[in-house]
Write a protein that holds these residues in place. Structure first.
Motif, short mmCIF file in Angstrom:
data_model
loop_
_atom_site.label_atom_id
_atom_site.label_comp_id
_atom_site.label_asym_id
_atom_site.label_seq_id
_atom_site.Cartn_x
_atom_site.Cartn_y
_atom_site.Cartn_z
N ASP A 183 40.99 32.26 -25.75
CA ASP A 183 40.47 32.02 -24.40
C ASP A 183 39.35 31.00 -24.43
N ILE A 184 39.36 30.08 -23.47
CA ILE A 184 38.38 29.00 -23.40
C ILE A 184 37.48 29.18 -22.18
N GLN A 185 36.17 29.27 -22.42
CA GLN A 185 35.15 29.18 -21.38
C GLN A 185 34.42 27.88 -21.63
N ARG A 186 34.78 26.84 -20.92
CA ARG A 186 34.40 25.49 -21.34
C ARG A 186 32.96 25.11 -21.02
N GLY A 187 32.29 25.83 -20.11
CA GLY A 187 30.94 25.43 -19.73
C GLY A 187 30.94 24.04 -19.13
N HIS A 188 30.20 23.10 -19.75
CA HIS A 188 30.19 21.71 -19.30
C HIS A 188 31.10 20.82 -20.13
N LEU A 191 37.77 20.04 -20.86
CA LEU A 191 38.80 20.99 -21.28
C LEU A 191 39.65 20.44 -22.42
N GLY A 192 39.99 19.16 -22.37
CA GLY A 192 40.90 18.59 -23.36
C GLY A 192 40.46 18.81 -24.80
N PRO A 193 39.24 18.43 -25.17
CA PRO A 193 38.80 18.65 -26.55
C PRO A 193 38.72 20.12 -26.93
N GLU A 194 38.40 20.99 -25.97
CA GLU A 194 38.35 22.42 -26.29
C GLU A 194 39.75 22.94 -26.62
N LYS A 226 26.44 30.26 -11.15
CA LYS A 226 27.43 30.13 -10.10
C LYS A 226 28.80 30.39 -10.68
N ILE A 227 29.76 30.67 -9.81
CA ILE A 227 31.14 30.85 -10.25
C ILE A 227 31.80 29.48 -10.33
N GLY A 228 32.38 29.16 -11.47
CA GLY A 228 33.01 27.86 -11.66
C GLY A 228 34.40 27.79 -11.07
N SER A 229 35.12 26.72 -11.40
CA SER A 229 36.46 26.54 -10.83
C SER A 229 37.28 25.58 -11.67
N TYR A 230 38.59 25.68 -11.50
CA TYR A 230 39.55 24.70 -12.00
C TYR A 230 40.38 24.22 -10.82
N ASP A 231 40.76 22.97 -10.87
CA ASP A 231 41.72 22.42 -9.93
C ASP A 231 43.13 22.56 -10.52
N ALA A 232 44.14 22.44 -9.68
CA ALA A 232 45.52 22.46 -10.17
C ALA A 232 45.72 21.42 -11.28
N ALA A 233 45.03 20.30 -11.18
CA ALA A 233 45.17 19.26 -12.20
C ALA A 233 44.73 19.76 -13.58
N ASP A 234 43.71 20.61 -13.61
CA ASP A 234 43.25 21.17 -14.87
C ASP A 234 44.28 22.14 -15.44
N VAL A 235 44.84 22.98 -14.58
CA VAL A 235 45.88 23.91 -15.02
C VAL A 235 47.08 23.12 -15.53
N ASN A 236 47.44 22.07 -14.82
CA ASN A 236 48.56 21.23 -15.26
C ASN A 236 48.27 20.57 -16.61
#
Length: 345
Positions: A183-188, A191-194, A226-236
């Motif tokens: 599981d990845i909690q990317r912080g700042h 996402l790609g390198p993680e 705060k609660i973070g977010s992903y866009d559909a582009a990140d999931v894709n």
């Protein structure tokens, strides 16, 4: 896991916030305040106590080895557990979540290895009784990249678990015929390198991926404020990454778990693209009494369908409010759609 994260430095671990945000919180202007207040009241504040001395580097599915490419690491190539074919919906996946360095982060690290695996098996029996028709695939869900309260040398506000820690959990899964989620909690951090850091492990047929929008801090805020977010582009992006690994290594489909407990955590869900090499699970993982958990599942999972659904239960936080209790397997399986991924923290 809701708002439990560690401020990790080279010399010490300091606690930033508490653990867990209640189910059924929307992303209105008051959500951040409610979430932080809820976190501050929590006694469970440790995200992970990863060893800073480490250098980062049921009815189970059939186990015939699948995949032809080497990971490049002999110690990984020696792990032979290899479910074949797509896991979902033939199997219900049942996972213990956490990190072996933290007893407060979830069931995976709360108990010694043998006791943890025994408890996992006993819990699986309860779920198998509730739905005898669907075999269960055991799983371990490791927080392999942990959000943290300090920026770190590269400003990423995250710590990657070492090769040593990840391999330890992979060995547990291999021995127990359990699949493993990283599981990845990317912080700042991007996402790609993680994800790339996990690639050699994901070449194994029994290793899958999770991404947690809560700690994807697109606004630049510190994780936990705060609660973070992903866009559909990140999931894709995650889907395409996993699909490439599947095709290049002749693997069965990978499972991608995406956590969610508010409206704003996943944006533009209709733009998420399905791929035959990846099975997407939207996992409702907020805590609270059954009525709130059911409402969250309806509003953020059922009403915004993607592919498969998951549901998270908390051994401690689901009891935090007076009169609260943990939902039974029968209650969870009465949800529509019926969750095919179950996670306990």
């Amino acid at each position: 896991m809701r708002f439990s994260l560690a401020a990790l430095s080279v010399l010490a671990l300091s606690q930033l916030t508490g653990c867990s945000t209640q189910s059924k919180q929307d992303d209105s202007s008051k959500t951040g305040k409610i979430a932080v207040e809820a976190a501050a009241k929590s006694p469970e504040a440790a995200r992970t106590t990863a060893d800073s001395s480490e250098t980062p580097t049921a009815a189970a599915a059939p186990t015939t080895r699948s995949g032809t490419a080497s990971t490049g690491d002999p110690s990984l190539d020696s792990l032979t557990y290899a479910p074949t074919g797509a896991l979902l919906p033939k199997y219900r996946i049942f996972a213990y979540y956490g990190n072996p360095h933290s007893k407060k982060m979830g069931a995976l690290g709360k108990y010694p290895k043998e006791e943890m695996l025994r408890r996992l098996d006993e819990e699986i029996k309860n779920w198998q009784k509730a739905d005898p028709a669907t075999p269960i695939q055991p799983a371990l869900h490791l927080v392999a990249t942990s959000a943290q309260g300090l920026a770190g040398k590269d400003g990423g506000y995250r710590m990657r678990m070492s090769d040593k820690t990840i391999k330890k959990v992979l060995k547990w899964g291999n021995e127990h015929k359990a699949i493993v989620f990283l599981d990845i909690q990317r912080g700042h951090a991007p996402l790609g390198p993680e994800m790339a850091y996990m690639e050699k492990y994901l070449k194994l047929p029994f290793v899958h991926l999770g991404i947690d929008p809560e700690f994807s801090m697109v606004t630049g805020a510190k994780p936990g404020t705060k609660i973070g977010s992903y866009d559909a582009a990140d999931v894709n992006q995650a889907v395409q990454f996993l699909s490439r690994i599947v095709k290049e290594n002749n693997l069965p489909p990978k499972v991608l778990v995406v956590h969610r407990f508010t409206q704003g955590m996943i944006k533009n869900y209709k733009n998420i693209k399905l791929d035959p090499n990846v099975q997407i699970v939207m996992d409702m993982d907020g805590w609270g009494p059954p009525v709130l958990k059911k409402d969250s599942y309806h509003d953020y999972i059922q009403k915004e369908p993607v592919q498969y659904t998951g549901f998270k239960l908390f051994y401690e936080n689901d009891f935090r409010k007076p009169g609260s209790r943990i939902m039974t397997p029968a209650e969870v399986l009465a949800l529509d759609p019926k969750p095919m991924y179950i996670q306990y923290q």
